[in-house]
Design a protein around this motif. Structure first.
Motif, PDB file in Angstrom:
ATOM      1  N   ALA A 296     121.502  52.850  74.009  1.00 48.36           N
ATOM      2  CA  ALA A 296     121.574  52.865  72.544  1.00 48.36           C
ATOM      3  C   ALA A 296     122.359  51.646  72.083  1.00 48.36           C
ATOM      4  CB  ALA A 296     122.226  54.141  72.044  1.00 48.36           C
ATOM      5  N   GLU A 297     122.143  51.298  70.825  1.00 45.80           N
ATOM      6  CA  GLU A 297     122.817  50.141  70.241  1.00 45.80           C
ATOM      7  C   GLU A 297     123.263  50.500  68.831  1.00 45.80           C
ATOM      8  OE1 GLU A 297     121.375  45.845  70.678  1.00 45.80           O
ATOM      9  OE2 GLU A 297     120.590  46.429  68.705  1.00 45.80           O
ATOM     10  N   VAL A 298     124.515  50.228  68.522  1.00 43.08           N
ATOM     11  CA  VAL A 298     125.036  50.442  67.178  1.00 43.08           C
ATOM     12  C   VAL A 298     125.166  49.089  66.490  1.00 43.08           C
ATOM     13  CG1 VAL A 298     126.991  51.225  65.784  1.00 43.08           C
ATOM     14  CG2 VAL A 298     126.251  52.572  67.763  1.00 43.08           C
ATOM     15  N   VAL A 299     124.519  48.954  65.340  1.00 36.89           N
ATOM     16  CA  VAL A 299     124.604  47.723  64.554  1.00 36.89           C
ATOM     17  C   VAL A 299     125.547  47.973  63.386  1.00 36.89           C
ATOM     18  CG1 VAL A 299     123.378  46.045  63.133  1.00 36.89           C
ATOM     19  CG2 VAL A 299     122.315  46.956  65.219  1.00 36.89           C
ATOM     20  N   VAL A 300     126.648  47.222  63.380  1.00 34.90           N
ATOM     21  CA  VAL A 300     127.624  47.264  62.297  1.00 34.90           C
ATOM     22  C   VAL A 300     127.303  46.095  61.376  1.00 34.90           C
ATOM     23  CG1 VAL A 300     130.069  47.044  61.705  1.00 34.90           C
ATOM     24  CG2 VAL A 300     129.382  48.312  63.772  1.00 34.90           C
ATOM     25  N   GLN A 301     126.838  46.368  60.184  1.00 33.54           N
ATOM     26  CA  GLN A 301     126.430  45.307  59.244  1.00 33.54           C
ATOM     27  C   GLN A 301     127.316  45.420  58.006  1.00 33.54           C
ATOM     28  OE1 GLN A 301     124.279  46.094  56.123  1.00 33.54           O
ATOM     29  NE2 GLN A 301     125.307  44.157  55.656  1.00 33.54           N
ATOM     30  N   VAL A 302     128.125  44.369  57.762  1.00 32.61           N
ATOM     31  CA  VAL A 302     129.129  44.413  56.693  1.00 32.61           C
ATOM     32  C   VAL A 302     129.130  43.112  55.903  1.00 32.61           C
ATOM     33  CG1 VAL A 302     130.625  46.073  57.871  1.00 32.61           C
ATOM     34  CG2 VAL A 302     130.894  43.622  58.336  1.00 32.61           C
ATOM     35  N   SER A 303     129.884  43.107  54.803  1.00 31.97           N
ATOM     36  CA  SER A 303     130.023  41.898  53.990  1.00 31.97           C
ATOM     37  C   SER A 303     131.426  41.318  54.067  1.00 31.97           C
ATOM     38  CB  SER A 303     129.677  42.196  52.530  1.00 31.97           C
ATOM     39  OG  SER A 303     130.585  43.130  51.980  1.00 31.97           O
ATOM     40  N   SER A 304     132.296  41.946  54.835  1.00 34.05           N
ATOM     41  CA  SER A 304     133.668  41.463  54.937  1.00 34.05           C
ATOM     42  C   SER A 304     134.274  41.910  56.263  1.00 34.05           C
ATOM     43  CB  SER A 304     134.499  42.010  53.770  1.00 34.05           C
ATOM     44  OG  SER A 304     135.779  41.450  53.764  1.00 34.05           O
ATOM     45  N   ILE A 305     135.010  40.997  56.891  1.00 36.21           N
ATOM     46  CA  ILE A 305     135.697  41.300  58.152  1.00 36.21           C
ATOM     47  C   ILE A 305     137.147  40.865  58.005  1.00 36.21           C
ATOM     48  CG2 ILE A 305     135.790  40.906  60.635  1.00 36.21           C
ATOM     49  CD1 ILE A 305     132.798  40.194  60.515  1.00 36.21           C
ATOM     50  N   ALA A 306     138.057  41.806  58.129  1.00 39.77           N
ATOM     51  CA  ALA A 306     139.471  41.516  57.954  1.00 39.77           C
ATOM     52  C   ALA A 306     140.062  40.967  59.248  1.00 39.77           C
ATOM     53  CB  ALA A 306     140.207  42.779  57.530  1.00 39.77           C
ATOM     54  N   THR A 307     141.359  40.710  59.229  1.00 35.76           N
ATOM     55  CA  THR A 307     142.072  40.316  60.444  1.00 35.76           C
ATOM     56  C   THR A 307     142.277  41.571  61.282  1.00 35.76           C
ATOM     57  OG1 THR A 307     143.175  38.501  59.293  1.00 35.76           O
ATOM     58  CG2 THR A 307     144.175  39.270  61.349  1.00 35.76           C
ATOM     59  N   LEU A 308     141.652  41.599  62.438  1.00 31.99           N
ATOM     60  CA  LEU A 308     141.632  42.799  63.280  1.00 31.99           C
ATOM     61  C   LEU A 308     142.597  42.725  64.447  1.00 31.99           C
ATOM     62  CD1 LEU A 308     137.737  43.198  63.450  1.00 31.99           C
ATOM     63  CD2 LEU A 308     139.313  44.162  61.757  1.00 31.99           C
ATOM     64  N   GLY A 309     143.146  41.543  64.704  1.00 35.45           N
ATOM     65  CA  GLY A 309     144.074  41.372  65.815  1.00 35.45           C
ATOM     66  C   GLY A 309     143.597  40.317  66.788  1.00 35.45           C
ATOM     67  N   ALA A 310     144.540  39.766  67.562  1.00 34.32           N
ATOM     68  CA  ALA A 310     144.215  38.703  68.515  1.00 34.32           C
ATOM     69  C   ALA A 310     143.421  39.224  69.705  1.00 34.32           C
ATOM     70  CB  ALA A 310     145.495  38.030  68.997  1.00 34.32           C
ATOM     71  N   THR A 311     143.486  40.521  69.962  1.00 33.47           N
ATOM     72  CA  THR A 311     142.682  41.142  71.020  1.00 33.47           C
ATOM     73  C   THR A 311     141.719  42.130  70.378  1.00 33.47           C
ATOM     74  OG1 THR A 311     144.099  43.080  71.432  1.00 33.47           O
ATOM     75  CG2 THR A 311     144.713  40.993  72.516  1.00 33.47           C
ATOM     76  N   ASP A 312     140.760  42.594  71.152  1.00 41.63           N
ATOM     77  CA  ASP A 312     139.762  43.526  70.610  1.00 41.63           C
ATOM     78  C   ASP A 312     140.184  44.984  70.734  1.00 41.63           C
ATOM     79  OD1 ASP A 312     139.526  43.921  73.306  1.00 41.63           O
ATOM     80  OD2 ASP A 312     137.353  43.628  73.384  1.00 41.63           O
ATOM     81  N   SER A 313     141.479  45.231  70.886  1.00 38.08           N
ATOM     82  CA  SER A 313     141.973  46.589  71.097  1.00 38.08           C
ATOM     83  C   SER A 313     141.594  47.530  69.961  1.00 38.08           C
ATOM     84  CB  SER A 313     143.498  46.567  71.264  1.00 38.08           C
ATOM     85  OG  SER A 313     143.998  47.885  71.395  1.00 38.08           O
ATOM     86  N   TRP A 314     141.834  47.128  68.699  1.00 40.16           N
ATOM     87  CA  TRP A 314     141.556  48.043  67.585  1.00 40.16           C
ATOM     88  C   TRP A 314     140.060  48.292  67.442  1.00 40.16           C
ATOM     89  CZ3 TRP A 314     138.617  47.717  63.140  1.00 40.16           C
ATOM     90  CH2 TRP A 314     138.744  48.812  62.253  1.00 40.16           C
ATOM     91  N   ILE A 315     139.274  47.232  67.466  1.00 43.14           N
ATOM     92  CA  ILE A 315     137.837  47.421  67.216  1.00 43.14           C
ATOM     93  C   ILE A 315     137.183  48.232  68.334  1.00 43.14           C
ATOM     94  CG2 ILE A 315     137.016  45.281  68.323  1.00 43.14           C
ATOM     95  CD1 ILE A 315     135.054  44.997  65.968  1.00 43.14           C
ATOM     96  N   GLN A 316     137.631  48.056  69.571  1.00 44.84           N
ATOM     97  CA  GLN A 316     137.040  48.789  70.686  1.00 44.84           C
ATOM     98  C   GLN A 316     137.561  50.213  70.778  1.00 44.84           C
ATOM     99  OE1 GLN A 316     134.574  47.974  72.598  1.00 44.84           O
ATOM    100  NE2 GLN A 316     134.344  45.776  72.274  1.00 44.84           N
ATOM    101  N   ARG A 317     138.894  50.372  70.764  1.00 46.89           N
ATOM    102  CA  ARG A 317     139.495  51.675  71.047  1.00 46.89           C
ATOM    103  C   ARG A 317     139.563  52.586  69.830  1.00 46.89           C
ATOM    104  NH1 ARG A 317     144.648  49.603  74.744  1.00 46.89           N
ATOM    105  NH2 ARG A 317     143.410  48.454  76.292  1.00 46.89           N
ATOM    106  N   THR A 318     139.552  52.006  68.659  1.00 52.03           N
ATOM    107  CA  THR A 318     139.617  52.829  67.455  1.00 52.03           C
ATOM    108  C   THR A 318     138.243  52.977  66.809  1.00 52.03           C
ATOM    109  OG1 THR A 318     141.918  52.194  67.047  1.00 52.03           O
ATOM    110  CG2 THR A 318     140.688  53.083  65.191  1.00 52.03           C
ATOM    111  N   LEU A 319     137.668  51.882  66.320  1.00 52.06           N
ATOM    112  CA  LEU A 319     136.413  51.992  65.588  1.00 52.06           C
ATOM    113  C   LEU A 319     135.221  52.256  66.500  1.00 52.06           C
ATOM    114  CD1 LEU A 319     135.066  51.957  62.850  1.00 52.06           C
ATOM    115  CD2 LEU A 319     134.704  49.507  63.123  1.00 52.06           C
ATOM    116  N   PHE A 320     135.032  51.421  67.513  1.00 52.69           N
ATOM    117  CA  PHE A 320     133.852  51.596  68.381  1.00 52.69           C
ATOM    118  C   PHE A 320     133.913  52.895  69.164  1.00 52.69           C
ATOM    119  CE2 PHE A 320     132.614  46.793  68.744  1.00 52.69           C
ATOM    120  CZ  PHE A 320     132.327  46.794  67.392  1.00 52.69           C
ATOM    121  N   ASP A 321     135.103  53.303  69.588  1.00 58.26           N
ATOM    122  CA  ASP A 321     135.218  54.597  70.269  1.00 58.26           C
ATOM    123  C   ASP A 321     134.799  55.736  69.340  1.00 58.26           C
ATOM    124  OD1 ASP A 321     136.011  53.545  72.658  1.00 58.26           O
ATOM    125  OD2 ASP A 321     138.061  54.326  72.612  1.00 58.26           O
ATOM    126  N   SER A 322     135.197  55.652  68.075  1.00 59.86           N
ATOM    127  CA  SER A 322     134.819  56.692  67.113  1.00 59.86           C
ATOM    128  C   SER A 322     133.319  56.707  66.896  1.00 59.86           C
ATOM    129  CB  SER A 322     135.533  56.454  65.776  1.00 59.86           C
ATOM    130  OG  SER A 322     136.935  56.520  65.928  1.00 59.86           O
TER     131      SER A 322
END
Length: 527
Positions: A296-322
């Motif tokens: 499966a593939e999840v496509v996240v399509q947005v109009s704005s991307i904030a500062t998420l951090g120098a590593t991918d910890s938040w996007i992977q462990r918080t958002l993508f995990d959810s």
């Protein structure tokens, strides 16, 4: 990350109407099969032989002024939403508001009498946006402004929703992605989801009949919506009359789950009957949705991307995990992020002027590191970049009819091998402020902004249904996925297959200067 308030365009010169080729189709033919009008699913009945239930897309795109009619089939305008002369009262929740623009879309016979409430987040009295709203509202005796409680320094009132009451004793909830300004309703891609017309309960006893808190049920939707509205009353009574009025309406025909964010600190795990916020709400809902086995593939399509951090910890462990949570154990999907680059902004219907509504940053050292981990999953809004990764030979492009209408829409869609598992339409961009952060050492989530969206999946709309992507139409084609099960369409706003960024490509950054002229001959000085 939220949109910035409208600012003066830093452009070098005026422009003429778009060239003829701007709205032209980019391709045709069939592609992968896996790819509202208020939608109330048909009764769940036994299918007769050779009969098949076909359900149109629960999400509708907004009309694009400078595109041909073929690209606007099934699309909805603000006039469609607000032009009903039966409307008695309107609550407008948004980030940016143009009061005159809003009022001009009500039927002229009721424009001076419809009671209009405008919910905004400009809480500082010296804020020029607040001053402009107050000045514009003063011209209308029937407009009342309300300020949302904003406890978080970097939060915004970013939700986009209309709640309408009509004089035939019906109400309607409209969740969408456009600011209440002309720019967003002309040449920017946005979308709308609407409830059916909600009838008023005939007696107070009827209000207590249905206590089904199943994810996706009308009662759960109503409960979560009322919880969201009551959150505005933290410091003073703002939405109490609205919540009290809505409580008297029957939501049993609604099929969808609210995924919303409310500023503050909230428990991650709560009673299932209680409303969760941000990524905690997303994770709870995902656990109730059946998904297909396999890739499966999840496509996240947005109009704005904030500062998420120098590593991918938040996007992977918080958002993508959810987003990876599922009713049954399944392999983790892959992820892509669809976001335009400068070339796509230059070629958009409004040229660089579109870029003022689309935001990310790559200038600081931390932002550069963020770009490094996002670039492998970045994909173009339009799949025709000369520098992007070449599409596989022989793969037909499915044309959504929106590649030159710059995206202000926000969608999160899970594509299975044969069909779509679920889809989310929301105001929430890719940001910690919108989705929240887990507090270290606690079971709390900290959310900064107000957001609201609606999550749908095929079996919610009809038993044993499958969902497929539709392009330039809201209606599914029976030939795309054979079988006698109900078929649900989902209007896809971008062309498929998606095109991955090339190794040297970067996303559009509104704060940077671009000297290459757009198709109108204008340049962009940055902010």
């Amino acid at each position: 990350m939220s949109e910035h308030p409208a600012k003066r365009r830093r452009l070098s010169e005026g422009h003429d109407p778009p060239p003829a080729e701007v709205g032209a189709a980019s391709g045709s033919g069939r592609g992968p099969a896996s790819l509202a009008r208020p939608i109330s699913p048909p009764p769940r009945k036994r299918l007769a032989r050779q009969e098949r239930v076909m359900i149109p897309s629960p999400f509708r795109l907004t009309t694009i002024r400078d595109l041909p009619a073929a690209s606007n089939i099934g699309a909805v305008s603000l006039q469609d939403l607000l032009g009903d002369p039966l409307i008695l009262e309107c609550w407008d929740f948004n980030y940016l508001h143009d009061i005159n623009f809003l009022m001009n879309h009500f039927d002229e016979d009721v424009r001076s009498s419809v009671k209009v409430h405008v919910m905004h987040g400009f809480w500082k009295r010296e804020d020029p946006n607040r001053a402009a709203l107050e000045q514009d509202a003063s011209a209308f005796k029937n407009v009342e402004l309300h300020t949302a409680y904003m406890p978080e320094m970097f939060g915004t009132h970013h939700s986009k929703m209309l709640i309408l009451f009509r004089n035939d004793d019906t109400a309607q909830v409209v969740i969408h992605t456009a600011n209440m300004i002309s720019k967003d309703w002309t040449n920017m891609t946005n979308a709308v989801w609407s409830t059916p017309m909600l009838p008023l309960f005939k007696t107070e006893e009827n209000q207590e009949e249905n206590h089904d808190f199943t994810t996706g049920s009308g009662h759960k939707f109503k409960s979560d919506l009322l919880s969201y509205l009551r959150a505005y009353n933290t410091k003073r009574s703002v939405c109490r009359p609205l919540a009290d009025s809505l409580a008297k309406f029957d939501f049993s025909a609604v099929r969808g789950t609210i995924i919303a964010s409310v500023p503050g600190r909230h428990a991650v795990e709560t009673d299932p009957k209680e409303t969760r916020w941000g990524w905690a709400a997303l994770k709870q809902a995902m656990r109730a949705i059946p998904v297909q086995p396999g890739k499966a593939e999840v496509v996240v399509q947005v109009s704005s991307i904030a500062t998420l951090g120098a590593t991918d910890s938040w996007i992977q462990r918080t958002l993508f995990d959810s987003l990876s949570s599922a009713a049954k154990s399944s392999s983790r999907p892959s992820f892509k992020v669809a976001f335009p680059d400068a070339s796509e902004i230059r070629r958009s219907l409004d040229g660089y002027a579109s870029g003022g509504s689309i935001h990310t940053k790559i200038q600081s050292a931390q932002q550069a590191k963020q770009l490094q981990y996002l670039r492998p999953i970045f994909c173009h809004w339009a799949n025709d970049s000369e520098k992007g990764v070449e599409l596989a030979k022989g793969v037909a492009v499915r044309d959504a009819g929106r590649k030159r209408a710059a995206p202000h829409i926000k969608t999160y869609i899970r594509y299975g091998e044969k069909s779509i598992d679920w889809a989310l339409l929301t105001s929430a961009n890719l940001s910690k402020q919108a989705w929240g952060e887990a507090q270290s050492g606690s079971k709390e989530i900290r959310v900064a902004s107000w957001e609201i969206g609606v999550l749908v999946w095929p079996e919610l709309l009809a038993g044993n249904a499958k969902m497929i992507g539709t392009f330039k139409t809201d209606s599914p084609s029976a030939g795309e996925l054979e079988g006698d099960f109900p078929l649900v369409g989902l209007r896809i706003p971008y062309n498929l297959p998606l095109q991955t960024y090339g190794k040297d490509e970067a996303p559009w950054v509104a704060t940077m200067a671009y000297t290459e002229p757009d198709w109108t001959g204008m340049t962009w000085e940055g902010w």
